[in-house]
Design an enzyme around this catalytic site. Structure first.
Site, PDB file in Angstrom:
ATOM      1  N   GLU A 116     101.984  60.298  26.538  1.00 12.36           N
ATOM      2  CA  GLU A 116     101.806  59.130  25.670  1.00 12.36           C
ATOM      3  C   GLU A 116     102.564  57.911  26.191  1.00 12.36           C
ATOM      4  O   GLU A 116     102.139  56.780  26.000  1.00 12.36           O
ATOM      5  CB  GLU A 116     102.225  59.439  24.235  1.00 12.36           C
ATOM      6  CG  GLU A 116     101.250  60.347  23.485  1.00 12.36           C
ATOM      7  CD  GLU A 116     101.534  61.828  23.710  1.00 12.36           C
ATOM      8  OE1 GLU A 116     102.416  62.157  24.539  1.00 12.36           O
ATOM      9  OE2 GLU A 116     100.867  62.659  23.058  1.00 12.36           O
ATOM     10  N   MET A 141     120.030  51.612  42.594  1.00 15.09           N
ATOM     11  CA  MET A 141     120.726  50.513  41.943  1.00 15.09           C
ATOM     12  C   MET A 141     122.044  50.988  41.327  1.00 15.09           C
ATOM     13  O   MET A 141     123.057  50.292  41.387  1.00 15.09           O
ATOM     14  CB  MET A 141     119.832  49.873  40.872  1.00 15.09           C
ATOM     15  CG  MET A 141     120.453  48.659  40.207  1.00 15.09           C
ATOM     16  SD  MET A 141     120.922  47.396  41.412  1.00 15.09           S
ATOM     17  CE  MET A 141     119.464  46.360  41.425  1.00 15.09           C
TER      18      MET A 141
HETATM   19  C1  LIG Z   1     114.468  55.203  31.727  1.00 10.40           C
HETATM   20  C2  LIG Z   1     115.660  54.698  32.443  1.00 10.40           C
HETATM   21  N1  LIG Z   1     116.732  55.496  32.621  1.00 10.40           N
HETATM   22  C3  LIG Z   1     117.820  55.046  33.279  1.00 10.40           C
HETATM   23  C4  LIG Z   1     117.868  53.775  33.763  1.00 10.40           C
HETATM   24  C5  LIG Z   1     119.109  53.265  34.497  1.00 10.40           C
HETATM   25  N2  LIG Z   1     118.767  52.932  35.886  1.00 10.40           N
HETATM   26  C6  LIG Z   1     118.535  51.672  36.286  1.00 10.40           C
HETATM   27  S1  LIG Z   1     118.092  51.567  37.888  1.00 10.40           S
HETATM   28  C7  LIG Z   1     118.243  53.236  38.089  1.00 10.40           C
HETATM   29  C8  LIG Z   1     117.969  53.862  39.421  1.00 10.40           C
HETATM   30  C9  LIG Z   1     116.543  53.819  39.799  1.00 10.40           C
HETATM   31  O1  LIG Z   1     116.351  54.639  40.936  1.00 10.40           O
HETATM   32  P1  LIG Z   1     115.060  54.527  41.822  1.00 10.40           P
HETATM   33  O2  LIG Z   1     113.853  54.560  40.981  1.00 10.40           O
HETATM   34  O3  LIG Z   1     115.139  55.498  42.925  1.00 10.40           O
HETATM   35  O4  LIG Z   1     115.153  53.036  42.344  1.00 10.40           O
HETATM   36  P2  LIG Z   1     116.105  52.399  43.450  1.00 10.40           P
HETATM   37  O5  LIG Z   1     117.170  51.648  42.717  1.00 10.40           O
HETATM   38  O6  LIG Z   1     116.648  53.502  44.304  1.00 10.40           O
HETATM   39  O7  LIG Z   1     115.187  51.470  44.187  1.00 10.40           O
HETATM   40  C10 LIG Z   1     118.637  53.842  36.902  1.00 10.40           C
HETATM   41  C11 LIG Z   1     118.923  55.266  36.760  1.00 10.40           C
HETATM   42  C12 LIG Z   1     116.732  52.966  33.523  1.00 10.40           C
HETATM   43  N3  LIG Z   1     116.684  51.697  33.904  1.00 10.40           N
HETATM   44  N4  LIG Z   1     115.650  53.451  32.884  1.00 10.40           N
END
Ligand SMILES: Cc1ncc(C[n+]2csc(CCOP(=O)(O)OP(=O)(O)O)c2C)c(N)n1
Ligand SMILES: [Mg+2]
Lengths: 163, 577
Positions: B50, B476
């Protein structure tokens, strides 16, 4: 600064929780709240006493206005108005104190709405100051029970309400 | 003639011009799904979760400007929509979400699959409804579409008890919507607009800060008109990207935490800041007390609550951005200033900043830099793709290194920052625009949050291109740990990452991989050839790469940290002012 805000709302299910949820969700506080139907049963009136600096109160009134079921919001801070609340106080004065208690109640235009062998219940209506003063005076007699309504407010005639 | 509530619902959707809805079935919406079985004009796209359905409806809405529609069952179906609804709410996206509910008789009894979804979604919808009487159904749907799409748009939820959709009634489509308590202000106050024009004429160093409101209002043309007329440089929030052409001479790109050096510098140095359809989010302002310290602020927005919520405002104009800008251009023209002369010093200063520290990264011959991938996506798509993003570093690089020239070109979860948004949003976008090239620029973490939607894309033959910037980390968060938590990478290394090529193939999609810089463009070209299936492109990128510039949390936006020139090895990064 304390503000008394009156809110005309559609008398629909869930409206109270929309309003109270807005206050809790955004960290605004509610000091008192009263709700009742208006002459038009499709509309209710809420009176909320809240506090905050100008910026917060501006947000409160704007956020309230943004809720779909809210028809009108008036911040009485900006309007000359009359405010009233009511208390019911159950007091158990000692035998010797009874007359003095009744006299006090009379001075404050209280009405005895119930009396038993040892207790009186007195009703007092007025603005906050009057009610607070009465409570202070009555305390030494021994307050057994106490209920207080929220505030209600109405604008004085001939005073233009702000939009 | 009496028809069922489910049939009434579908008739309402037709009246609203709905062609596609996104959904997932369940017990209490069986009647509605049964009606959809024979339906020709309204097509239901079956998501695989969903949350995916809501994000898809959201992506559909963002690219098309129409209301996105979704339908789910009660209880867990409804609660699964909450993240999607909150995402749409934070970004002011018009949605109408129908949730099934247990029969009215059972509401409040903790019946099987009962959830108080109206209560749960109250703070994250623009408005919501529980329909208790079939007689109110058509009117409620009409109101919901009206509320979702007018004023400051937003999601509206309608909870439909089973007996309401199963019951029988006449279908009466209300001729109009009458809501005495809902009257958005569309026209800006003329006097205020005149004042604004005078302020613009007096200003030596003005900056326009454009947000999502410009896109929602369809005001790009007017924004360009104002900027060009009075020669004002334009910076954009993440939500505003594409509202003004990113390749325009007057564009400063994005501002804020990962904004450009020159955008943040210009805002901080400005003497007049014109906020248009923005809400001054903390990711944009940094420390508010140090934000644009010398500027007078003009704030144009349709939502009065946005004004003076986060920053002081000297001149508010409440109204629809498009209308206000139209009037403002007229008022500005009346000022008869020699704009080129008035602005030349300021624009020169800005050009100097642009030269001093452009957006940059250290190109590498051996290892793929994620910024390089985004640049190549820009090149192969000729700047014309619809770009969806996930959240994290991938999102910021997509914002920085793709230049958006058109509104509704970038779909990203700005307000809520929802990982897992991009892929389903791309599916919705591709359904709304079948001929367009749609990318999801993804992270290896985020893509796993709604990876099940591969099935939705495969079955609907959607050629969505997913570019995974695979850094093996929740990048990030890792970046923050590196910079602010002494490189203690607590739970951000994704030790098990599935083989994305095989995952794609297992779903019947195409999987491609690039491990070296010179493989990037061939992989992209290969992906562009595929017209009837989704593609996962696994770009194995430098895990150490960080997003710069960066404003640390709580700092003023001109206190930026920058990338060091190569040889970063283990050296600490120093803050450069
Ligand atoms: C649903 C959700 N959970 C946790 C977060 C916190 N958060 C922000 S960026 C991130 C990392 C994202 O990792 P990835 O998708 O591998 O992207 P990258 O930063 O490595 O490009 C997290 C855990 C979020 N934004 N959304
Ligand atoms: Mg990652």
């Amino acid at each position: 600064m304390r503000h008394t805000i009156s809110i005309l709302v559609e008398n629909k299910f869930g409206v109270l929780s929309r309003v109270s949820g807005l206050f809790s969700g955004r960290g605004f506080n509610i000091e008192s709240l009263s709700v009742g139907e208006t002459i038009d049963p499709a509309i209710s009136l809420m009176t909320i006493v809240t506090s905050g600096d100008d910026r917060i109160v501006e947000q409160i009134t704007k956020q309230l206005n943004k809720l779909i079921d809210i028809i009108k919001v008036v911040d009485y801070m900006e309007v000359d108005h009359v405010e009233r609340e009511m208390v019911l106080i159950k007091v158990a004065p000692k035998k010797n104190d009874k007359t003095e208690f009744l006299k006090l109640a009379e001075i404050f235009r209280g009405r005895i709405v119930d009396s038993g062998t040892t207790t009186f219940t007195v009703e007092i209506t007025g603005d906050e100051k009057k009610i607070d003063a009465f409570i202070e005076l009555i305390k030494p007699f021994g307050i057994k029970e106490f209920v207080r309504t929220g505030k209600v407010a109405i604008a004085r005639e001939g005073v233009k309400k702000p939009k | 003639m009496k028809i069922s509530g489910a049939e009434i619902l579908i008739e309402c959707l037709k009246k609203e011009g709905v062609k596609h809805i996104f959904g997932y079935p369940g017990g209490v919406v069986l009647n509605i799904f049964d009606t959809l079985y024979d339906e020709k004009d309204v097509e239901l796209i079956l998501a695989r979760h969903e949350q995916g359905a809501i994000h898809a409806a959201d992506g559909y809405a963002r690219v098309s400007g129409k209301v996105g529609v979704a339908i789910v069952t009660s209880g867990p179906g409804a609660t699964n929509t909450v993240t999607g609804i909150a995402t749409a709410s934070m970004d002011s996206i018009p949605l109408v979400v129908f949730s099934g509910q247990v029969p009215t008789m059972l509401i409040g009894n903790d019946a099987f699959q009962e959830a108080d979804i109206v209560g749960i979604t109250r703070p994250c919808t623009k408005h919501n409804y529980l329909v208790k009487d079939i007689k109110d159904l058509a009117k409620t749907v009409r109101e919901a579409f009206h509320i979702a799409s007018t004023g400051r748009p937003g999601p509206v939820l309608i909870d439909l008890p089973k007996d309401v959709t199963a019951g029988m009634a006449d279908f009466k489509w209300p001729a109009e919507v009458k809501l005495r308590s809902y009257n958005p202000t569309y026209q800006g106050n003329k006097w205020m607009i005149k004042q604004a024009a005078q302020m613009i004429a007096k200003a030596k160093k003005p900056v326009i800060m454009a947000g999502g409101g410009v896109i929602l209002s369809g005001a790009s043309k007017e924004l360009k008109g104002l900027a060009e007329t009075a020669r004002i440089p334009v910076t954009m929030t993440l939500m505003g990207l594409g509202g003004f052409p990113g390749t325009h001479k007057l564009s400063l790109g994005m501002l804020g935490m990962h904004g450009t050096y020159y955008a943040n510098k210009s805002v901080q140095d400005s003497d007049l800041l014109i906020g248009i359809g923005v809400r001054f989010d903390d990711r944009v302002t940094g420390k508010t007390s140090a934000f644009a310290p010398d500027a007078k602020i003009i704030h144009i927005d349709i939502d009065p609550t946005s004004i003076r919520k986060n920053v002081r405002v000297d001149l508010p104009v409440v109204g629809d951005v498009k209308n206000v800008l139209k009037d403002m251009i007229k008022a500005v023209k009346e000022q008869k200033a020699q704009w080129d002369a008035v602005r030349s010093a300021w624009l020169k200063q800005i050009d100097y900043w642009k030269d001093e520290k452009p957006l940059s990264y250290n190109l590498n011959k051996k290892i793929i830099k994620p910024e390089f991938v985004v640049e190549k996506i820009y090149e192969v798509s000729k700047g014309e793709a619809i770009i969806c993003t996930e959240v994290g570093q991938n999102q910021m690089w997509a914002a920085q290194f793709y230049k958006y020239d058109k509104p509704r070109q970038l779909l990203t979860s700005g307000g809520l920052g929802t990982m897992g948004y991009g892929f389903p949003a791309a599916i919705g976008a591709q359904i709304a625009c079948p001929g367009k090239l749609v990318f999801d620029i993804a992270g290896d973490g985020s893509i796993q949050m709604n990876i099940q939607e591969l099935a939705t894309a495969v079955i609907n033959k959607l050629p969505v291109k997913v570019a995974i910037l695979n850094n093996g980390y929740l990048g990030m968060v890792r970046q923050w740990q590196e910079l602010f938590f002494r490189e203690r990478y607590s739970h951000t290394k994704l030790d098990v990452i599935p083989d994305f090529v095989k995952v794609a193939e297992a779903y019947g999609a195409v999987g491609l991989r690039a491990e070296k810089p010179d493989e990037v463009v061939p992989v992209l070209r290969e992906a562009l050839k595929i017209k009837d299936k989704p593609v996962f492109m696994d770009f194995v990128v430098d895990w150490k790469e960080k997003v710069f510039p960066m404003v640390p949390a709580g700092a003023a936006i001109d206190e930026m940290i920058f990338e060091e020139e190569e040889k970063r090895s283990e050296k600490k990064l120093k803050a450069v002012k």
